[in-house]
Design an enzyme around this catalytic site. Structure first.
Site, PDB file in Angstrom:
ATOM      1  N   HIS B 267       2.946   2.990  -7.022  1.00  0.00           N
ATOM      2  CA  HIS B 267       3.908   2.186  -6.261  1.00  0.00           C
ATOM      3  C   HIS B 267       3.666   0.684  -6.489  1.00  0.00           C
ATOM      4  CE1 HIS B 267       6.384   1.353  -2.562  1.00  0.00           C
ATOM      5  NE2 HIS B 267       5.649   0.252  -2.579  1.00  0.00           N
ATOM      6  N   GLU B 268       2.438   0.250  -6.274  1.00  0.00           N
ATOM      7  CA  GLU B 268       2.125  -1.173  -6.433  1.00  0.00           C
ATOM      8  C   GLU B 268       2.234  -1.585  -7.900  1.00  0.00           C
ATOM      9  OE1 GLU B 268       2.196  -2.712  -3.770  1.00  0.00           O
ATOM     10  OE2 GLU B 268       1.751  -1.108  -2.349  1.00  0.00           O
ATOM     11  N   HIS B 271       5.731  -2.605  -8.560  1.00  0.00           N
ATOM     12  CA  HIS B 271       5.940  -4.011  -8.179  1.00  0.00           C
ATOM     13  C   HIS B 271       5.370  -4.938  -9.258  1.00  0.00           C
ATOM     14  CE1 HIS B 271       7.523  -3.530  -4.158  1.00  0.00           C
ATOM     15  NE2 HIS B 271       6.490  -2.821  -3.734  1.00  0.00           N
ATOM     16  N   GLU B 297      11.412  -3.463  -4.218  1.00  0.00           N
ATOM     17  CA  GLU B 297      11.053  -2.123  -3.767  1.00  0.00           C
ATOM     18  C   GLU B 297      11.711  -1.060  -4.632  1.00  0.00           C
ATOM     19  OE1 GLU B 297       8.770  -2.374  -1.616  1.00  0.00           O
ATOM     20  OE2 GLU B 297       8.444  -0.245  -1.178  1.00  0.00           O
TER      21      GLU B 297
END
Lengths: 505, 505
Positions: B267-268, B271, B297
């Site tokens: 997830h990160e 980003h 996001e």
């Protein structure tokens, strides 16, 4: 009086802003030396240069100068020892110094620091001093420019020495170092003509995680608060203060050498104990700093060597160390271990050197710095001059630049001069301070055997740490020991300890 | 023209200074959430407040305003898509916004951030919302004050939403979220009435070091450069940009749950890929930033879910994962693993929620934020309102504050409002963007099965990442997908994937 109180408060507010911005600089610098991704160096250099500029603007703000001028007559009427008079004395001196340095120099300097550090890292990878030599040229040029902002010096190195060891002069240090060297060279000869010690017990495989865990255990026992400090990994160990409640130390772990991590951690913990021991209300003022590099180093060396390599210290810690490393140490006696950690040997690396040869490394660097600044030595000839001096003073020749001139970060940190003398001054002072502590509390050695460092720690806090930079090094030494700096206690300490280990007469 | 070129260059120099200081703020904030010793929080708060003040001074400097005013007519004559016109459009908008906020608010806000974060940490330790409630009251007050610097809004939350999702309005989001919820509640009912999946393979003992090593392996394969990024540990995972070449992500490792670290890292990393994909010359300008929280996001969720929880992804990675954890996974088939990582269950924690229930968590928070800002809900009643909504929307009641209102950092970061909508907008967009990428390159799913992410990554760079903040979210969505934001691709994606897993008709 109310007006002066207000001005004093305004002064402290301005000093607090400068202090907070310096904290931020320290944060960036810590990160640069621990976790910064490789590609981030360029932008870090921009950040440091910009902050350096902003800090310098604040430090040289004419409104700050006016405030200080207004307060000087008021402070002169107060007791010399009052915090107020001492603070104004210090900031007056610092302001007068800061305004001599133009902003253009500061931004150039800060950009240069980061670039040089990066070039040094590359030169180390390639084991080739020539890769970083142009940056060192530039550092030397910046150092001369800096010194010349302070005309009237006796020696061109004096303004640079003043930066870290306020009040000391090149000629005075040269004399002290000369006397010390005259005593050390024959002592090293005497010791190394024998082979009574053996460091091989330390040179087994010691896993990283356990080394770090044991080191953490030791420094906690010494009094380092985990709430106010932390330990991380780096290439070249250092201590840095972010703020009074945030002191960071770093180390490197060598899995084939137990002593490197352990003693570098105790060393940096000594620096940290000094900073953590400063009177808490001084946090946010220029008092919250060690008073000089020599006094700072006296604390790292006191804890690392005078305490950390003493027999009593290991009477307490050795059984615990054996529990951390049973297969490596269960067959090694306390006495064998004590001899191993005090093994004296001519070797090329300063930070790995034993107590007896260590100062010869420092004196070489100090002399080379002076020669560079005096123009008697050119940067391109530095590796050769280095090898020559190592052969003549220490009896060895480094096999390559990594083992020679590339080993220490100092000459790759922006300027040359004033970076090394503190180490040997620190060694000298470590014995002088410890002797005074023992005079006041003869029970300290027995307490250390019990793993109790409180009496010693308290004495150091009361006589050195708590003042921070309120007093100069000279004042601190006189207050704590009743005399000025003297090499006699240090020579006595070395002769007694190593005389016993090596059965010298 | 030469004069305007000079002014444009001066503008860029000023923007670079602001950018560098924001980098420093990010550095301090990263450290605060990773390594800062406990006692250092107070001084960190001073440092952040001071820097926030300095940045705000630079952002609202009338000389900057004059420069922008001088350049606006020039920019109006340039092509809309030129970097120059776009930059002036953006900084003009941002300057007009910044000058409405007084410096006193900024310093109050920055001090409040650090205090609240600390209070939140304490409240979490004690599992007691009342310990942090006064800080949340203050946050709400600050949020209202902030919103009122922008009179003329439709809804008091609009100026706050504008901060992270420029151009979106509360009423519009409410409508989209309402439609989505009407579809999701019955879908969750349908799925959870069965029990076809089993997450137990993930809930064995998975040692921390291996979890981190495997996560590092995956993100490197996805294209995250180790020279330009790093991974550290924290409580609440986040991504932060220090500079364009220094992007940091963080995670937490749960040794009894394989999925937390792994999917939070992907997830990160999503980003981070966005930030690392911005056109490099934009580094040092306000373009170097994701354009909105929703678009940001969309990238974390695209990589975490649409890709990272797909069958094809694990056809490639699962054999390697089994090598990292043979005793835990050798008896678990790829299909069992795929079902486990897509297990749908009503649960109290947002960041641990599956793809289907996740948005219900977000919509609750969004509605509660609006209710707080509208004055329809008091801070003291927040835990109760939370429990009520969890029961009505998700069919469960959190057992305590840690499982409820204390779980997310957002409401403890200084303000309330505009913090959550981006997550669900991001989910919606993740499917919309992926659909467009597939239309252009139908070979992507097959490449993913081979562990090749290049075509997808390049499409994302070309259509989204490289622009940074040059275009608004609305412009980016239109350019990349040919339409404005729509929930249809997302609903289609969820129904297809989970319809297949749960054999729905």
């Amino acid at each position: 009086m109310i007006l002066l109180d207000q001005k004093y408060q305004e002064l402290k507010n301005r000093l607090r802003e400068i202090y907070d911005l310096q904290s931020v600089m320290s944060m960036l610098s810590w990160d640069q030396n621990t976790y910064l991704p490789q590609a981030g160096f360029k932008s870090r250099s921009n950040q440091l240069a910009l902050l350096g500029k902003i800090i310098h603007e604040k430090e040289t703000d004419p409104a700050l100068g006016q405030l200080i001028e207004d307060l000087v007559p008021w402070a002169d009427k107060l007791s010399y020892d009052s915090d107020e008079a001492s603070l104004i004395r210090l900031v007056h001196r610092e302001y007068q110094k800061a305004i001599r340095v133009p902003p253009s120099f500061i931004s150039q300097f800060h950009e240069h620091i980061a670039q040089t550090y990066e070039a040094w890292a590359r030169a180390r990878e390639e084991n080739d001093f020539t890769k970083v030599a142009p940056y060192v040229e530039k550092s030397l040029e910046l150092s001369r420019t800096y010194a010349n902002y302070f005309p009237g010096y006796e020696h061109i190195a004096d303004p640079l020495i003043n930066e870290s060891d306020y009040g000391m002069k090149a000629h005075q240090i040269r004399q002290i170092f000369g006397e010390l060297r005259d005593q050390l060279v024959p002592l090293v000869d005497q010791i190394t003509s024998q082979s009574l010690t053996d460091s091989s017990p330390l040179l087994q495989h010691y896993p990283k995680e356990q080394q770090l865990a044991f080191s953490q255990y030791v420094i906690k026992k010494l009094g380092l608060s985990p709430q106010r400090s932390r330990l991380d990994l780096t290439i070249h160990p250092f201590m840095i203060r972010i703020s009074g409640d945030d002191i960071r130390i770093t180390t490197q772990v060598k899995e084939d050498d137990l002593s490197f991590c352990l003693f570098s951690v105790i060393h940096e913990a000594g620096h940290a104990l000094y900073e953590l021991g400063i009177h808490p209300p001084y946090d946010g003022t220029p008092f919250y700093d060690g008073t000089s590099s020599g006094v700072h180093e006296s604390q790292s060396r006191l804890w690392e060597n005078v305490i950390g390599r003493s027999r009593g210290f290991w009477e307490h810690f050795y059984p615990r160390l054996q529990q951390y490393f049973p297969s490596q140490l269960n067959h090694v006696s306390l006495e064998q271990f004590y001899l191993a950690i005090n093994h004296v040997e001519r070797s090329p690396i300063r930070i790995e050197a034993d107590e007896v040869t260590y100062n010869l490394h420092v004196i070489i660097r100090f002399d080379l710095e002076l020669a560079l600044l005096e123009g008697k030595l050119e940067v391109k000839d530095l590796p050769e001059a280095w090898r020559y001096r190592y052969q003549s003073d220490l009896g060895i020749t480094p096999s390559c630049d990594l083992e020679g001139v590339l080993q220490d970060v100092h000459w790759y940190s922006g300027m040359i001069g004033g970076a090394f003398q503190g180490y040997t001054i620190g060694n000298i002072l470590s014995a002088q301070f410890y002797e005074s502590a023992l005079k006041a509390h003869s029970e300290i050695p027995n307490q250390i055997k019990q793993g109790n460092f409180e009496t010693l720690h308290n004495w150091l806090v009361d006589h050195i740490y708590r003042y921070g930079s309120k007093y100069t090094a000279e004042e601190i030494i006189l207050k704590a020991t009743g005399s000025s700096l003297t090499i006699q206690p240090y020579l006595y300490y070395l002769r007694k300890k190593f005389g016993e280990i090596y059965s010298l007469n």
